[in-house]
Write an enzyme that holds these catalytic residues in place. Structure first.
Site, PDB file in Angstrom:
ATOM      1  N   ARG A  59       0.841  -1.216   0.000  1.00  0.00           N
ATOM      2  CA  ARG A  59       0.000   0.000   0.000  1.00  0.00           C
ATOM      3  C   ARG A  59       0.872   1.261   0.000  1.00  0.00           C
ATOM      4  O   ARG A  59       0.599   2.226   0.706  1.00  0.00           O
ATOM      5  CB  ARG A  59      -0.894   0.035   1.250  1.00  0.00           C
ATOM      6  CG  ARG A  59      -1.969  -1.006   1.280  1.00  0.00           C
ATOM      7  CD  ARG A  59      -2.981  -0.811   0.158  1.00  0.00           C
ATOM      8  NE  ARG A  59      -4.158  -1.636   0.387  1.00  0.00           N
ATOM      9  CZ  ARG A  59      -4.221  -2.940   0.138  1.00  0.00           C
ATOM     10  NH1 ARG A  59      -3.175  -3.571  -0.371  1.00  0.00           N
ATOM     11  NH2 ARG A  59      -5.326  -3.604   0.384  1.00  0.00           N
ATOM     12  N   SER A  93     -10.408  -0.179   3.802  1.00  0.00           N
ATOM     13  CA  SER A  93      -9.580  -0.310   5.001  1.00  0.00           C
ATOM     14  C   SER A  93      -9.103   1.065   5.446  1.00  0.00           C
ATOM     15  O   SER A  93      -8.522   1.799   4.650  1.00  0.00           O
ATOM     16  CB  SER A  93      -8.345  -1.168   4.713  1.00  0.00           C
ATOM     17  OG  SER A  93      -8.722  -2.435   4.253  1.00  0.00           O
ATOM     18  N   GLU A 110      -4.247   4.086   6.351  1.00  0.00           N
ATOM     19  CA  GLU A 110      -3.983   3.776   4.949  1.00  0.00           C
ATOM     20  C   GLU A 110      -4.578   4.895   4.094  1.00  0.00           C
ATOM     21  O   GLU A 110      -4.153   5.151   2.973  1.00  0.00           O
ATOM     22  CB  GLU A 110      -4.665   2.441   4.651  1.00  0.00           C
ATOM     23  CG  GLU A 110      -4.282   1.797   3.366  1.00  0.00           C
ATOM     24  CD  GLU A 110      -5.479   1.439   2.529  1.00  0.00           C
ATOM     25  OE1 GLU A 110      -6.169   2.362   2.064  1.00  0.00           O
ATOM     26  OE2 GLU A 110      -5.702   0.238   2.337  1.00  0.00           O
TER      27      GLU A 110
HETATM   28  N1  EPU Z   1     -10.440 -10.284  10.966  1.00  0.00           N
HETATM   29  C1  EPU Z   1     -10.961 -10.107  12.226  1.00  0.00           C
HETATM   30  N2  EPU Z   1     -12.060  -9.306  12.375  1.00  0.00           N
HETATM   31  C2  EPU Z   1     -12.661  -8.701  11.312  1.00  0.00           C
HETATM   32  C3  EPU Z   1     -12.151  -8.908  10.022  1.00  0.00           C
HETATM   33  C4  EPU Z   1     -11.029  -9.691   9.873  1.00  0.00           C
HETATM   34  O1  EPU Z   1     -10.453 -10.639  13.210  1.00  0.00           O
HETATM   35  O2  EPU Z   1     -13.641  -7.971  11.540  1.00  0.00           O
HETATM   36  C5  EPU Z   1      -9.185 -11.069  10.815  1.00  0.00           C
HETATM   37  C6  EPU Z   1      -9.380 -12.468  10.381  1.00  0.00           C
HETATM   38  O3  EPU Z   1      -8.433 -13.246  11.076  1.00  0.00           O
HETATM   39  C7  EPU Z   1      -9.030 -12.467   8.905  1.00  0.00           C
HETATM   40  C8  EPU Z   1      -7.957 -11.405   8.871  1.00  0.00           C
HETATM   41  O4  EPU Z   1      -8.366 -10.448   9.852  1.00  0.00           O
HETATM   42  O5  EPU Z   1      -8.542 -13.698   8.504  1.00  0.00           O
HETATM   43  C9  EPU Z   1      -7.788 -10.734   7.533  1.00  0.00           C
HETATM   44  O6  EPU Z   1      -9.037 -10.187   7.106  1.00  0.00           O
HETATM   45  P1  EPU Z   1      -9.385  -9.983   5.557  1.00  0.00           P
HETATM   46  O7  EPU Z   1      -9.057 -11.202   4.775  1.00  0.00           O
HETATM   47  O8  EPU Z   1     -10.780  -9.456   5.482  1.00  0.00           O
HETATM   48  O9  EPU Z   1      -8.347  -8.896   5.063  1.00  0.00           O
HETATM   49  P2  EPU Z   1      -7.723  -7.594   5.739  1.00  0.00           P
HETATM   50  O10 EPU Z   1      -6.311  -7.906   6.064  1.00  0.00           O
HETATM   51  O11 EPU Z   1      -8.581  -7.057   6.806  1.00  0.00           O
HETATM   52  C10 EPU Z   1      -6.770  -6.715   3.451  1.00  0.00           C
HETATM   53  C11 EPU Z   1      -6.778  -5.413   2.700  1.00  0.00           C
HETATM   54  C12 EPU Z   1      -8.102  -5.215   1.980  1.00  0.00           C
HETATM   55  C13 EPU Z   1      -8.278  -6.380   1.008  1.00  0.00           C
HETATM   56  C14 EPU Z   1      -8.255  -7.689   1.811  1.00  0.00           C
HETATM   57  C15 EPU Z   1      -8.297  -8.907   0.904  1.00  0.00           C
HETATM   58  C16 EPU Z   1      -5.260  -3.937   3.887  1.00  0.00           C
HETATM   59  C17 EPU Z   1      -5.128  -2.724   4.771  1.00  0.00           C
HETATM   60  N3  EPU Z   1      -6.514  -4.310   3.600  1.00  0.00           N
HETATM   61  O12 EPU Z   1      -7.762  -6.587   4.472  1.00  0.00           O
HETATM   62  O13 EPU Z   1      -8.016  -4.022   1.206  1.00  0.00           O
HETATM   63  O14 EPU Z   1      -9.496  -6.278   0.289  1.00  0.00           O
HETATM   64  O15 EPU Z   1      -7.029  -7.772   2.560  1.00  0.00           O
HETATM   65  O16 EPU Z   1      -7.067  -9.024   0.259  1.00  0.00           O
HETATM   66  O17 EPU Z   1      -4.253  -4.491   3.461  1.00  0.00           O
HETATM   67  C18 EPU Z   1      -8.424  -1.676   1.192  1.00  0.00           C
HETATM   68  O18 EPU Z   1      -7.219  -1.534   1.039  1.00  0.00           O
HETATM   69  O19 EPU Z   1      -9.211  -0.695   1.278  1.00  0.00           O
HETATM   70  C19 EPU Z   1      -8.968  -3.040   1.325  1.00  0.00           C
HETATM   71  C20 EPU Z   1     -10.265  -3.269   1.539  1.00  0.00           C
END
Ligand code: EPU
Length: 342
Positions: free
Chosen positions: A168, A242, A337
């Site tokens: 990012r 995010s 971000e």
């Molecule tokens: N989780 C929680 N609580 C929640 C949501 C998630 O505990 O409410 C934990 C779970 O363990 C889950 C982990 O967080 O396995 C990761 O969650 P998720 O796969 O939804 O992805 P993220 O890391 O929260 C990132 C990106 C998103 C992107 C997704 C999918 C960043 C800052 N965000 O989110 O990007 O869509 O992965 O690849 O890297 C954005 O940049 O605006 C965005 C939405």
């Protein structure tokens, strides 16, 4: 030379930022052609003013009115530069809506960006934060971009190395912040693309749909389904995806944390460890919480939402509370971000 378009004064930006914050721009202009942009930048009236490039407005938070010139690019054409049996090189106008581009490419059978379906925003904004989702980042298909240098009006070309892409991140968020306006981006896509389904949520979704050997359309559809089930649509409820980056910490720090919180999710990130910020925020009890019209989304703790009339300051104040509680419980610093405009 194309005529200069209308320049609006005291322009309300509510419809130009997906958080739905009602801030004003001192000046606002929509531009379609690069020569218009160059002419505009030369106007003495604007020389000394701060300038802000606005694409889809999906990654900005206005904390205050913007006392400068907001430039909205509308060039949304794309052209094919080169085509072989294997590859296709396209140059896309910065104003092109990102998701529309993904759908066009998926329909034509051009692979490489299907995992990035439904990311809000425009082509020009995509390289600034090296958009990424479900195991793929923009840099994997990126070749170069053209930008107008704000101070001199010169057109500059940046290849992939010069963009210094990271998680990012790019040079346009750091050393060159606010100095260039990206006008078009050149991408290389593949015709016989090997899809990337390594991201757990994606492979689970494909398995659930009974798809074993997915094509790019099936990957795109699965990503759209996942995103729609977890991420709020800015058309219904204000948000910028995010709000924070996932923190990347040293192995030593991680080992200490894991000692205390054995169930902490984590992913390797080079010689460091990435932890989902959503998990940290969730563990602090923020998911679904609401303070006035600012809140934490009930399905994804990393997304801050505007229920209607939250101001930029309301959103920032909630963000700071979240940062403080995560710092207190886990000793981890959350970095926004989103591009905060103060
Ligand atoms: N989780 C929680 N609580 C929640 C949501 C998630 O505990 O409410 C934990 C779970 O363990 C889950 C982990 O967080 O396995 C990761 O969650 P998720 O796969 O939804 O992805 P993220 O890391 O929260 C990132 C990106 C998103 C992107 C997704 C999918 C960043 C800052 N965000 O989110 O990007 O869509 O992965 O690849 O890297 C954005 O940049 O605006 C965005 C939405």
């Amino acid at each position: 030379m194309s005529d200069l378009p209308t320049i609006y004064e005291h322009f309300d930006l509510t419809d130009h930022n997906t958080m739905g914050i009602s801030a004003q721009a001192r000046y606002f202009v929509s531009i379609e052609y690069v020569d218009q942009l160059q002419a505009l930048l030369k106007k003495p009236q604007f020389l000394e003013l701060p300038k802000l490039m606005l694409g889809g407005g999906s990654n900005v938070l206005f904390v205050d009115d913007f006392e400068g010139l907001v430039i909205h690019l509308e060039n949304s054409e794309y052209r094919v530069d080169k085509e072989t049996e294997e590859e296709i090189v396209i140059t896309v106008g910065a104003g092109k809506n990102w998701h529309e581009l993904v759908l066009d490419c998926v329909e034509k059978g051009w692979g490489g960006i299907e995992n990035l379906s439904l990311i809000p925003g425009s082509m020009g904004a995509a390289p600034i934060q090296n958009i990424g989702a479900y195991g793929v980042e923009l840099e994997e298909v990126f070749m170069h971009l053209r930008a107008v240098h704000i101070e001199t009006g010169e057109i500059r070309v940046f290849d992939k190395e010069q963009c210094l892409f990271g998680y990012r991140n790019s040079i346009f968020k750091n050393e060159l912040k606010g100095q260039n306006i990206i006008t078009d981006v050149t991408l290389k896509l593949r015709k016989h693309h090997e899809v990337n389904t390594s991201y757990r949520a994606l492979s689970d979704k494909l398995a659930e749909k009974g798809i074993k050997d997915p094509n790019i359309k099936q990957v795109s559809d699965a990503v759209i389904e996942i995103r729609q089930s977890k991420l709020p649509d800015p058309a219904d409820i204000g948000n910028t995806g995010s709000f924070f980056k996932n923190p990347v910490i040293s192995k030593d720090n991680f080992n200490k944390l894991q000692g205390e919180f054995p169930e902490i999710p984590h992913y390797p990130a080079g010689n460091k460890i990435k932890i989902p910020a959503a998990w940290l925020i969730d563990q602090c009890g923020w998911k679904g919480k609401r303070v006035g019209d600012a809140g934490v989304h009930k399905m994804q703790a990393l997304v801050i939402v505007n229920y209607g009339s939250a101001t930029g300051e309301d959103i920032m104040s909630l963000a700071k509370k979240i940062q403080n509680s995560v710092k207190k419980k886990f000793g981890v610093e959350l970095i926004p971000e989103v591009n905060i405009i103060e």
